[in-house]
Scaffold this motif. Structure first.
Motif, PDB file in Angstrom:
ATOM      1  N   PRO A  78     -19.914 -33.826 -28.050  1.00 13.93           N
ATOM      2  CA  PRO A  78     -19.547 -32.432 -28.358  1.00 13.93           C
ATOM      3  C   PRO A  78     -20.476 -31.752 -29.356  1.00 13.93           C
ATOM      4  O   PRO A  78     -20.702 -30.545 -29.277  1.00 13.93           O
ATOM      5  N   SER A  81     -23.728 -29.947 -27.904  1.00 12.16           N
ATOM      6  CA  SER A  81     -23.651 -28.636 -27.257  1.00 12.16           C
ATOM      7  C   SER A  81     -23.389 -27.503 -28.252  1.00 12.16           C
ATOM      8  O   SER A  81     -23.369 -26.340 -27.856  1.00 12.16           O
ATOM      9  N   THR A  85     -23.867 -23.242 -27.958  1.00 13.42           N
ATOM     10  CA  THR A  85     -22.645 -22.447 -28.061  1.00 13.42           C
ATOM     11  C   THR A  85     -22.758 -21.432 -29.189  1.00 13.42           C
ATOM     12  O   THR A  85     -22.357 -20.277 -29.042  1.00 13.42           O
ATOM     13  N   MET A 106     -13.247 -20.092 -24.474  1.00 16.60           N
ATOM     14  CA  MET A 106     -13.843 -21.400 -24.195  1.00 16.60           C
ATOM     15  C   MET A 106     -14.098 -22.177 -25.490  1.00 16.60           C
ATOM     16  O   MET A 106     -13.997 -23.401 -25.503  1.00 16.60           O
ATOM     17  N   ALA A 107     -14.402 -21.456 -26.575  1.00 13.88           N
ATOM     18  CA  ALA A 107     -14.633 -22.127 -27.851  1.00 13.88           C
ATOM     19  C   ALA A 107     -13.357 -22.764 -28.393  1.00 13.88           C
ATOM     20  O   ALA A 107     -13.423 -23.727 -29.155  1.00 13.88           O
ATOM     21  N   LYS A 109     -10.581 -23.537 -26.138  1.00 19.06           N
ATOM     22  CA  LYS A 109     -10.014 -24.394 -25.092  1.00 19.06           C
ATOM     23  C   LYS A 109     -10.685 -25.762 -25.032  1.00 19.06           C
ATOM     24  O   LYS A 109     -10.007 -26.791 -24.995  1.00 19.06           O
ATOM     25  N   ASN A 110     -12.018 -25.800 -25.022  1.00 22.54           N
ATOM     26  CA  ASN A 110     -12.727 -27.069 -24.849  1.00 22.54           C
ATOM     27  C   ASN A 110     -12.443 -28.071 -25.968  1.00 22.54           C
ATOM     28  O   ASN A 110     -12.145 -29.233 -25.677  1.00 22.54           O
ATOM     29  N   PRO A 111     -12.513 -27.706 -27.245  1.00 22.60           N
ATOM     30  CA  PRO A 111     -12.192 -28.707 -28.277  1.00 22.60           C
ATOM     31  C   PRO A 111     -10.732 -29.157 -28.261  1.00 22.60           C
ATOM     32  O   PRO A 111     -10.441 -30.336 -28.479  1.00 22.60           O
ATOM     33  N   MET A 113      -8.714 -29.307 -25.638  1.00 23.92           N
ATOM     34  CA  MET A 113      -8.564 -30.226 -24.510  1.00 23.92           C
ATOM     35  C   MET A 113      -9.250 -31.562 -24.789  1.00 23.92           C
ATOM     36  O   MET A 113      -8.762 -32.616 -24.378  1.00 23.92           O
ATOM     37  N   GLY A 114     -10.378 -31.526 -25.497  1.00 19.34           N
ATOM     38  CA  GLY A 114     -11.062 -32.764 -25.859  1.00 19.34           C
ATOM     39  C   GLY A 114     -10.251 -33.612 -26.813  1.00 19.34           C
ATOM     40  O   GLY A 114     -10.199 -34.839 -26.675  1.00 19.34           O
ATOM     41  N   GLN A 145     -14.953 -32.596 -32.450  1.00 21.35           N
ATOM     42  CA  GLN A 145     -14.194 -31.553 -31.757  1.00 21.35           C
ATOM     43  C   GLN A 145     -13.675 -30.519 -32.757  1.00 21.35           C
ATOM     44  O   GLN A 145     -13.629 -29.320 -32.443  1.00 21.35           O
ATOM     45  N   ALA A 148     -16.441 -28.172 -33.542  1.00 25.03           N
ATOM     46  CA  ALA A 148     -16.579 -27.201 -32.451  1.00 25.03           C
ATOM     47  C   ALA A 148     -15.478 -26.139 -32.520  1.00 25.03           C
ATOM     48  O   ALA A 148     -15.721 -24.962 -32.258  1.00 25.03           O
TER      49      ALA A 148
END
Length: 186
Positions: A78, A81, A85, A106-107, A109-111, A113-114, A145, A148
């Motif tokens: 993570p 990327s 980002t 997306m900034a 949601k992705n962490p 979900m991770g 995460q 992020a």
């Protein structure tokens, strides 16, 4: 009148390829790739005659070390990327537009979900013998995460959507005075 069509030369060569050229003895085989022919002729070598040692199966300690290295690669994924980002968030601007809203979504949601899928991300690397060391890898993954996620919070703050003053929460407080005023050109 009979018409016969002759095959083109390339089609005839596909059906009957030219014979393979014999190997030149002046060019040695690459390391780890013994030739299939003996120097004297076309007999195949036996596995006993091969000068290269047979590959040994890895020990359980070696497998644990390899799995731990791969787990660290996943844990540090993570953070790799984040520069892209951050550049995308900076370039999207601070106004409320569909692109900047999607970037912020997306900034976040992705962490999240991770973090929720931490155990699934590392279950293929975890064994009974490396469970204690894997806990440290999982902790590093969660920290990455969270970094992020902090980037998403930074973007929301830059967009002016975070309630950071008392007037954002209380109706009777006076609004913050802006430092500058912009006047659009005619």
């Amino acid at each position: 009148m009979s018409t016969t069509t002759a095959l083109p030369s390339w089609a005839a060569e596909l059906k009957n390829p030219p014979p393979a050229r014999p190997k030149q003895p002046s060019i040695p085989d690459p390391p780890g790739f013994p030739s299939s022919q003996t120097p004297s002729g076309s007999k195949k070598r036996d596995a006993k005659d091969s000068k290269t040692p047979q590959r040994q199966a890895p020990t359980p300690d070696e497998m644990d070390t390899l799995k731990l290295k791969k787990a660290w690669e996943v844990a540090l994924g993570p953070i790799k990327s984040l520069p892209m980002t951050a550049i995308m968030m900076y370039m999207s601007g601070n106004s409320l537009q569909i692109f900047s809203i999607m970037m912020v979504f997306m900034a976040f949601k992705n962490p999240i979900m991770g973090i929720l899928a931490t155990n699934q991300a590392f279950e293929r690397f975890e064994t009974e013998t490396n469970r204690a060391r894997m806990l440290q890898v999982k902790l590093a993954y969660v920290v990455m995460q969270l970094v992020a996620l902090a980037l998403g919070v930074w973007k929301v703050n830059k967009m002016g959507l975070l309630p950071t003053t008392r007037s954002d929460w209380l109706a009777w407080e006076p609004l913050r005075e802006p430092l500058e005023h912009a006047v659009p050109a005619l």
